[in-house]
Design a protein around this motif. Structure first.
Motif, mmCIF file in Angstrom:
data_model
loop_
_atom_site.group_PDB
_atom_site.id
_atom_site.type_symbol
_atom_site.label_atom_id
_atom_site.label_comp_id
_atom_site.label_asym_id
_atom_site.label_seq_id
_atom_site.Cartn_x
_atom_site.Cartn_y
_atom_site.Cartn_z
ATOM 1 N N ASN A 89 0.532 1.976 10.053
ATOM 2 C CA ASN A 89 1.825 1.544 10.589
ATOM 3 C C ASN A 89 2.921 2.567 10.320
ATOM 4 N N GLY A 90 2.587 3.854 10.429
ATOM 5 C CA GLY A 90 3.562 4.913 10.262
ATOM 6 C C GLY A 90 3.943 5.224 8.824
ATOM 7 N N LEU A 91 3.208 4.665 7.868
ATOM 8 C CA LEU A 91 3.506 4.891 6.457
ATOM 9 C C LEU A 91 2.309 5.508 5.747
ATOM 10 N N PRO A 92 2.537 6.457 4.837
ATOM 11 C CA PRO A 92 1.425 6.996 4.054
ATOM 12 C C PRO A 92 0.901 5.943 3.074
ATOM 13 N N VAL A 93 -0.420 5.795 3.020
ATOM 14 C CA VAL A 93 -1.013 4.775 2.140
ATOM 15 C C VAL A 93 -2.125 5.326 1.253
ATOM 16 N N HIS A 94 -2.539 6.585 1.478
ATOM 17 C CA HIS A 94 -3.624 7.162 0.674
ATOM 18 C C HIS A 94 -3.494 8.676 0.685
ATOM 19 N N PHE A 95 -3.554 9.281 -0.504
ATOM 20 C CA PHE A 95 -3.573 10.737 -0.628
ATOM 21 C C PHE A 95 -5.035 11.159 -0.666
ATOM 22 N N ARG B 212 0.844 -1.211 0.000
ATOM 23 C CA ARG B 212 0.000 0.000 0.000
ATOM 24 C C ARG B 212 0.873 1.251 0.000
ATOM 25 N N TYR B 213 1.970 1.216 0.744
ATOM 26 C CA TYR B 213 2.920 2.327 0.763
ATOM 27 C C TYR B 213 3.587 2.471 -0.605
ATOM 28 N N THR B 214 3.978 1.357 -1.206
ATOM 29 C CA THR B 214 4.597 1.368 -2.533
ATOM 30 C C THR B 214 3.633 1.937 -3.567
ATOM 31 N N LYS B 215 2.354 1.555 -3.490
ATOM 32 C CA LYS B 215 1.351 2.088 -4.414
ATOM 33 C C LYS B 215 1.199 3.596 -4.206
ATOM 34 N N PHE B 216 1.194 4.046 -2.953
ATOM 35 C CA PHE B 216 1.121 5.476 -2.655
ATOM 36 C C PHE B 216 2.282 6.209 -3.315
ATOM 37 N N LEU B 217 3.496 5.683 -3.162
ATOM 38 C CA LEU B 217 4.668 6.322 -3.757
ATOM 39 C C LEU B 217 4.559 6.359 -5.282
ATOM 40 N N THR B 218 4.104 5.265 -5.881
ATOM 41 C CA THR B 218 3.969 5.210 -7.338
ATOM 42 C C THR B 218 2.994 6.268 -7.831
ATOM 43 N N GLN B 219 1.894 6.437 -7.134
ATOM 44 C CA GLN B 219 0.853 7.360 -7.579
ATOM 45 C C GLN B 219 1.109 8.815 -7.195
ATOM 46 N N TYR C 122 4.457 17.573 -18.339
ATOM 47 C CA TYR C 122 4.899 16.799 -17.178
ATOM 48 C C TYR C 122 3.773 15.869 -16.728
ATOM 49 N N CYS C 123 2.575 16.425 -16.576
ATOM 50 C CA CYS C 123 1.435 15.624 -16.123
ATOM 51 C C CYS C 123 1.151 14.474 -17.088
ATOM 52 N N GLU C 124 1.103 14.775 -18.372
ATOM 53 C CA GLU C 124 0.786 13.741 -19.347
ATOM 54 C C GLU C 124 1.821 12.622 -19.332
ATOM 55 N N SER C 125 3.097 12.958 -19.243
ATOM 56 C CA SER C 125 4.121 11.903 -19.243
ATOM 57 C C SER C 125 4.156 11.137 -17.921
ATOM 58 N N MET C 126 4.022 11.840 -16.785
ATOM 59 C CA MET C 126 4.058 11.157 -15.478
ATOM 60 C C MET C 126 2.839 10.257 -15.284
ATOM 61 N N MET C 127 1.676 10.731 -15.670
ATOM 62 C CA MET C 127 0.466 9.922 -15.512
ATOM 63 C C MET C 127 0.588 8.640 -16.336
ATOM 64 N N LYS C 128 1.114 8.758 -17.535
ATOM 65 C CA LYS C 128 1.296 7.580 -18.380
ATOM 66 C C LYS C 128 2.365 6.660 -17.802
ATOM 67 N N ARG C 129 3.501 7.229 -17.412
ATOM 68 C CA ARG C 129 4.613 6.442 -16.867
ATOM 69 C C ARG C 129 4.212 5.699 -15.594
ATOM 70 N N VAL D 129 -8.092 13.078 -11.452
ATOM 71 C CA VAL D 129 -7.207 14.006 -10.747
ATOM 72 C C VAL D 129 -6.151 13.198 -10.015
ATOM 73 N N ASN D 130 -4.919 13.673 -10.053
ATOM 74 C CA ASN D 130 -3.841 13.043 -9.297
ATOM 75 C C ASN D 130 -2.844 14.120 -8.893
ATOM 76 N N THR D 131 -2.350 14.031 -7.665
ATOM 77 C CA THR D 131 -1.365 14.985 -7.165
ATOM 78 C C THR D 131 -0.049 14.277 -6.902
ATOM 79 N N PHE D 132 1.042 14.901 -7.379
ATOM 80 C CA PHE D 132 2.388 14.418 -7.104
ATOM 81 C C PHE D 132 3.010 15.330 -6.049
ATOM 82 N N ILE D 133 3.573 14.706 -5.001
ATOM 83 C CA ILE D 133 4.247 15.436 -3.931
ATOM 84 C C ILE D 133 5.735 15.422 -4.250
ATOM 85 N N HIS D 134 6.346 16.602 -4.231
ATOM 86 C CA HIS D 134 7.766 16.727 -4.546
ATOM 87 C C HIS D 134 8.541 16.953 -3.252
#
Length: 145
Positions: free
Chosen positions: A132-138, A29-36, A49-56, A66-71
């Motif tokens: 468990n101390g990990l982000p799992v959902h934005f 779940r944490y890995t999926k959060f990071l991927t998204q 950027y959005c078009e390439s990242m969303m596809k990648r 809608v999707n948000t990337f945290i930098h």
């Protein structure tokens, strides 16, 4: 009745085999959060950027609305689940400090690729769910004042 060393060893091995799936599920779940939602060092923060990242990241089949990337680095994002976060609504945490983010919004049309996105960039407080101390959902983000 006593257990021999062979039977105790077998029980110990069964315990080891049974534990990893639970841990792996949490990590997945944490890995999926990071991927998204994680991109530490974005190259541009515009529509392309959005078009390439969303596809990648596999978010275009169908086109995600809608999707948000945290930098930021993973460790800093994790701290929202602890010292850099405050309770927010039910079972969520809001960051105490803003993060640089890029939000990608589908511009409409067909939900099938090719997907077109509009980017909006800024610094926002982010709301996430933790396990468990990990982000799992934005959940959402807010512009800092």
């Amino acid at each position: 009745m006593t257990m021999g060393p062979g039977l105790l060893f077998l029980v110990f091995l069964l315990g080891l085999v049974a534990a990893p799936p639970t841990l792996a599920q949490d990590d997945s779940r944490y890995t999926k959060f990071l991927t998204q939602h994680h991109d530490a060092k974005p190259k541009g923060r515009d529509d392309r950027y959005c078009e390439s990242m969303m596809k990648r990241r596999g978010l275009t089949s169908p086109c995600k609305d809608v999707n948000t990337f945290i930098h930021g680095n993973k460790g800093t994002i994790k701290t929202i689940c602890g010292a850099n976060g405050s309770p927010y609504r039910e079972n969520l945490r809001i960051s105490k400090s803003p993060f640089q983010v890029t939000t990608c919004k589908h511009t409409g049309g067909s939900p099938r690729p090719p997907c077109r996105y509009r980017a909006s960039a800024g610094f926002k407080h982010v709301v996430i769910a933790c396990e468990n101390g990990l982000p799992v959902h934005f959940d959402e983000s807010f512009f800092s004042l």
